[in-house]
Design a protein around this motif. Structure first.
Motif, PDB file in Angstrom:
ATOM      1  N   LEU A 164     -28.971  39.987   9.749  1.00 58.87           N
ATOM      2  CA  LEU A 164     -28.441  39.329  10.944  1.00 58.87           C
ATOM      3  C   LEU A 164     -27.921  37.935  10.585  1.00 58.87           C
ATOM      4  CD1 LEU A 164     -28.155  39.321  14.091  1.00 58.87           C
ATOM      5  CD2 LEU A 164     -30.378  38.186  14.136  1.00 58.87           C
ATOM      6  N   ARG A 165     -26.684  37.671  10.907  1.00 67.73           N
ATOM      7  CA  ARG A 165     -26.056  36.372  10.641  1.00 67.73           C
ATOM      8  C   ARG A 165     -26.284  35.918   9.195  1.00 67.73           C
ATOM      9  NH1 ARG A 165     -24.207  34.813  15.496  1.00 67.73           N
ATOM     10  NH2 ARG A 165     -25.396  35.350  17.380  1.00 67.73           N
ATOM     11  N   ARG A 166     -26.299  36.890   8.304  1.00 71.08           N
ATOM     12  CA  ARG A 166     -26.515  36.681   6.859  1.00 71.08           C
ATOM     13  C   ARG A 166     -27.883  36.079   6.562  1.00 71.08           C
ATOM     14  NH1 ARG A 166     -20.932  35.437   7.405  1.00 71.08           N
ATOM     15  NH2 ARG A 166     -19.638  36.963   6.288  1.00 71.08           N
ATOM     16  N   GLY A 167     -28.822  36.326   7.438  1.00 72.42           N
ATOM     17  CA  GLY A 167     -30.190  35.941   7.148  1.00 72.42           C
ATOM     18  C   GLY A 167     -30.784  34.962   8.140  1.00 72.42           C
ATOM     19  N   VAL A 168     -31.739  35.440   8.944  1.00 77.01           N
ATOM     20  CA  VAL A 168     -32.517  34.558   9.814  1.00 77.01           C
ATOM     21  C   VAL A 168     -33.980  34.650   9.386  1.00 77.01           C
ATOM     22  CG1 VAL A 168     -30.910  34.847  11.741  1.00 77.01           C
ATOM     23  CG2 VAL A 168     -32.921  36.310  11.596  1.00 77.01           C
ATOM     24  N   ARG A 169     -34.748  33.650   9.785  1.00 78.41           N
ATOM     25  CA  ARG A 169     -36.151  33.609   9.382  1.00 78.41           C
ATOM     26  C   ARG A 169     -36.968  34.612  10.186  1.00 78.41           C
ATOM     27  NH1 ARG A 169     -37.541  27.693  10.656  1.00 78.41           N
ATOM     28  NH2 ARG A 169     -36.201  28.294  12.408  1.00 78.41           N
ATOM     29  N   PHE A 170     -38.045  35.070   9.571  1.00 83.25           N
ATOM     30  CA  PHE A 170     -38.944  35.941  10.320  1.00 83.25           C
ATOM     31  C   PHE A 170     -40.384  35.687   9.921  1.00 83.25           C
ATOM     32  CE2 PHE A 170     -38.866  38.466   6.548  1.00 83.25           C
ATOM     33  CZ  PHE A 170     -39.828  39.473   6.626  1.00 83.25           C
ATOM     34  N   VAL A 171     -41.268  36.012  10.849  1.00 85.57           N
ATOM     35  CA  VAL A 171     -42.710  35.845  10.670  1.00 85.57           C
ATOM     36  C   VAL A 171     -43.355  37.213  10.756  1.00 85.57           C
ATOM     37  CG1 VAL A 171     -44.824  34.935  11.721  1.00 85.57           C
ATOM     38  CG2 VAL A 171     -42.782  33.492  11.559  1.00 85.57           C
ATOM     39  N   PHE A 180     -34.487  41.995  -0.439  1.00 80.75           N
ATOM     40  CA  PHE A 180     -35.588  41.059  -0.612  1.00 80.75           C
ATOM     41  C   PHE A 180     -35.346  39.889   0.336  1.00 80.75           C
ATOM     42  CE2 PHE A 180     -35.799  43.285  -4.670  1.00 80.75           C
ATOM     43  CZ  PHE A 180     -37.169  43.480  -4.811  1.00 80.75           C
ATOM     44  N   HIS A 181     -36.215  39.735   1.320  1.00 80.10           N
ATOM     45  CA  HIS A 181     -36.080  38.667   2.312  1.00 80.10           C
ATOM     46  C   HIS A 181     -37.486  38.195   2.657  1.00 80.10           C
ATOM     47  CE1 HIS A 181     -34.205  36.263   5.361  1.00 80.10           C
ATOM     48  NE2 HIS A 181     -34.769  36.898   6.375  1.00 80.10           N
ATOM     49  N   GLN A 182     -37.863  37.038   2.115  1.00 82.49           N
ATOM     50  CA  GLN A 182     -39.235  36.576   2.275  1.00 82.49           C
ATOM     51  C   GLN A 182     -39.491  36.103   3.704  1.00 82.49           C
ATOM     52  OE1 GLN A 182     -41.475  36.933  -0.013  1.00 82.49           O
ATOM     53  NE2 GLN A 182     -40.188  37.379  -1.787  1.00 82.49           N
ATOM     54  N   PRO A 183     -40.684  36.384   4.236  1.00 79.49           N
ATOM     55  CA  PRO A 183     -41.035  35.821   5.532  1.00 79.49           C
ATOM     56  C   PRO A 183     -41.245  34.315   5.411  1.00 79.49           C
ATOM     57  CG  PRO A 183     -42.948  36.888   4.558  1.00 79.49           C
ATOM     58  CD  PRO A 183     -41.782  37.180   3.647  1.00 79.49           C
ATOM     59  N   SER A 184     -41.253  33.650   6.551  1.00 79.44           N
ATOM     60  CA  SER A 184     -41.548  32.217   6.563  1.00 79.44           C
ATOM     61  C   SER A 184     -43.032  31.958   6.754  1.00 79.44           C
ATOM     62  CB  SER A 184     -40.761  31.528   7.680  1.00 79.44           C
ATOM     63  OG  SER A 184     -39.378  31.636   7.461  1.00 79.44           O
ATOM     64  N   LEU A 185     -43.762  32.970   7.206  1.00 75.83           N
ATOM     65  CA  LEU A 185     -45.181  32.839   7.499  1.00 75.83           C
ATOM     66  C   LEU A 185     -45.747  34.228   7.716  1.00 75.83           C
ATOM     67  CD1 LEU A 185     -47.539  30.794   8.327  1.00 75.83           C
ATOM     68  CD2 LEU A 185     -46.773  31.165  10.679  1.00 75.83           C
ATOM     69  N   VAL A 186     -47.005  34.432   7.340  1.00 76.05           N
ATOM     70  CA  VAL A 186     -47.709  35.681   7.614  1.00 76.05           C
ATOM     71  C   VAL A 186     -49.035  35.343   8.284  1.00 76.05           C
ATOM     72  CG1 VAL A 186     -48.693  37.810   6.667  1.00 76.05           C
ATOM     73  CG2 VAL A 186     -46.673  36.782   5.589  1.00 76.05           C
ATOM     74  N   LEU A 187     -49.313  35.994   9.406  1.00 79.01           N
ATOM     75  CA  LEU A 187     -50.576  35.817  10.116  1.00 79.01           C
ATOM     76  C   LEU A 187     -51.335  37.135  10.089  1.00 79.01           C
ATOM     77  CD1 LEU A 187     -49.393  33.805  13.282  1.00 79.01           C
ATOM     78  CD2 LEU A 187     -50.095  32.936  11.029  1.00 79.01           C
ATOM     79  N   ALA A 188     -52.341  37.222   9.236  1.00 74.14           N
ATOM     80  CA  ALA A 188     -53.140  38.450   9.098  1.00 74.14           C
ATOM     81  C   ALA A 188     -54.457  38.250   9.848  1.00 74.14           C
ATOM     82  CB  ALA A 188     -53.386  38.763   7.631  1.00 74.14           C
ATOM     83  N   ASP A 189     -54.470  38.630  11.104  1.00 72.61           N
ATOM     84  CA  ASP A 189     -55.647  38.491  11.970  1.00 72.61           C
ATOM     85  C   ASP A 189     -56.508  39.740  11.819  1.00 72.61           C
ATOM     86  OD1 ASP A 189     -57.490  38.304  14.058  1.00 72.61           O
ATOM     87  OD2 ASP A 189     -56.051  37.420  15.452  1.00 72.61           O
ATOM     88  N   VAL A 190     -57.648  39.606  11.167  1.00 72.13           N
ATOM     89  CA  VAL A 190     -58.467  40.797  10.904  1.00 72.13           C
ATOM     90  C   VAL A 190     -59.117  41.341  12.168  1.00 72.13           C
ATOM     91  CG1 VAL A 190     -58.906  40.088   8.517  1.00 72.13           C
ATOM     92  CG2 VAL A 190     -60.578  39.529  10.311  1.00 72.13           C
ATOM     93  N   ASP A 191     -59.143  40.571  13.257  1.00 71.01           N
ATOM     94  CA  ASP A 191     -59.708  41.084  14.503  1.00 71.01           C
ATOM     95  C   ASP A 191     -58.898  42.249  15.058  1.00 71.01           C
ATOM     96  OD1 ASP A 191     -61.861  39.378  14.547  1.00 71.01           O
ATOM     97  OD2 ASP A 191     -60.923  37.902  15.879  1.00 71.01           O
ATOM     98  N   VAL A 192     -57.578  42.242  14.827  1.00 70.33           N
ATOM     99  CA  VAL A 192     -56.759  43.328  15.371  1.00 70.33           C
ATOM    100  C   VAL A 192     -57.075  44.659  14.696  1.00 70.33           C
ATOM    101  CG1 VAL A 192     -54.901  41.700  15.926  1.00 70.33           C
ATOM    102  CG2 VAL A 192     -54.757  43.043  13.820  1.00 70.33           C
ATOM    103  N   LEU A 193     -57.711  44.608  13.526  1.00 65.36           N
ATOM    104  CA  LEU A 193     -58.062  45.850  12.831  1.00 65.36           C
ATOM    105  C   LEU A 193     -59.140  46.629  13.577  1.00 65.36           C
ATOM    106  CD1 LEU A 193     -58.104  44.586   9.129  1.00 65.36           C
ATOM    107  CD2 LEU A 193     -56.176  45.490  10.451  1.00 65.36           C
TER     108      LEU A 193
END
Length: 362
Positions: free
Chosen positions: A117-124, A156-169
């Motif tokens: 999208l638009r040659r690359g937008v950030r994602f989380v 290959f498009h790196q995220p800007s942040l990863v939130l791994a909430d183990v409670d959702v498991l």
């Protein structure tokens, strides 16, 4: 208990937060990335029903969401176009942030849409499955499947942040949780024998113990971050992360990317087959494949081909499916094999007759 793992990629470095209650902290964690008080959430219907409201509350900003159907079949051309067109309809700008709320399918799909999208937008990445938390949300691999095979189109498009909430498991069905565990155990098998030993001792208690889940996810993510930092685009060491995957992708294709075989189940079977092949070639001790399968059995997981429901193609047909794998180089199929638990390596010097013998034995 919580932890932060940094993925050190220069200007594209980012943090992976692992812990409890991270959805409630999403506003504080995602807020610094925002150019305006708005994000665009891509999710799927099952996850949305469980976690979308909590994420929106935690974000505290406008968060329109696109809900897609669940399942591996969603990761295709039709839906990547759907996501991109929806983002354009929402007037997503290049400085905006796309949030992928879901498992590996949603993370791969939304990340690929963000990449183009638009040659690359950030994602989380907000991964809601164990498999996505320990593997697909980290490292920047995004993409879709085609009729030719799995993950053959992507970026290959790196995220800007990863939130791994183990409670959702806690909301994961047992089978899906164990599928994710297939990727956890892979890390011990490919490069950390001590971690595999820790899993042998603690694996059966992971589902009921949040602190153990945090440690298992943290350790897995740290191992992946270290490998990605050395080899972002899979020219060398990163290929080790494909332990079990050459067999797995062929088995997924053979079962129609269906519920007959979940991805992590395929990885677990693939790891067992890779160790069996390694032992057959005299690379590792004969006891190692037995130890791998014994641990999978202790976890209540699929261990061999005979345990996959329904009929499978012949060994020859499965070998042919492996030929569609991304890891084929100059027409030669590369395998990740092992000289022992925690000592994986990549090779293309594997006789076809030995692979066929392993497949026939199951």
């Amino acid at each position: 208990m919580s932890a932060v793992v940094n993925v050190p990629l220069g200007e594209r470095a980012y943090d992976v937060h692992v812990g409890r209650g991270l959805l409630a902290q999403a506003g504080d964690l995602v807020g610094p990335l925002l150019a305006r008080p708005r994000v665009f959430v891509v999710t799927e219907s099952r996850v949305a029903a469980l976690h979308l409201a909590s994420l929106r509350t935690g974000l505290g900003v406008e968060a329109p969401a696109l809900e897609l159907p669940p399942g591996e079949g969603t990761k295709d051309w039709v839906n990547v176009i759907r996501v991109v067109e929806w983002l354009l309809d929402q007037r997503a700008e290049r400085g905006d942030v796309v949030v992928a709320l879901g498992g590996g399918v949603i993370g791969d799909l939304a990340g690929f849409a963000a990449a183009i999208l638009r040659r690359g937008v950030r994602f989380v990445q907000v991964p809601t499955s164990l498999l996505a938390q320990v593997d697909s949300s980290v490292g920047g691999k995004t993409g879709i499947n085609t009729r030719h095979g799995k993950n053959l189109v992507g970026a290959f498009h790196q995220p800007s942040l990863v939130l791994a909430d183990v409670d959702v498991l806690d909301t994961m069905p047992p089978r899906d949780f164990l599928s994710g565990y297939g990727e956890v155990v892979k890390y011990g098998l490919l490069g950390d024998a001590a971690f595999f030993g820790w899993l042998e001792a603690n694996g059966p208690a992971l589902r009921g113990d949040a602190d153990l889940r945090v440690e298992a996810v943290r350790h897995s993510v740290q191992m992946k971050a270290d490998i990605v930092a050395r080899d972002e685009t899979e020219q060398g060491d990163r290929a080790l992360l494909n332990l079990g995957h050459t067999f797995c992708h062929a088995l997924e294709a053979a079962t129609g990317y269906s519920d007959r075989l979940l991805h992590g189940e395929g990885v677990a079977v693939g790891c067992a087959l890779a160790f069996a092949l390694s032992a057959r070639l005299g690379l590792c001790a004969q006891e190692d494949p037995s130890r791998v399968r014994a641990h999978l059995q202790a976890m209540g997981m699929v261990r061999n081909l005979a345990e996959i429901p329904g009929d499978l193609p012949s060994a020859e047909a499965l070998l042919d499916l492996m030929g569609q794998d991304k890891k084929v180089l100059a027409g030669r199929l590369r395998f990740v094999l092992a000289r022992g638990i925690g000592a994986a390596f990549v090779t293309d010097a594997v006789p076809a007759e030995d692979v066929l013998a392993i497949l026939r034995a199951g």
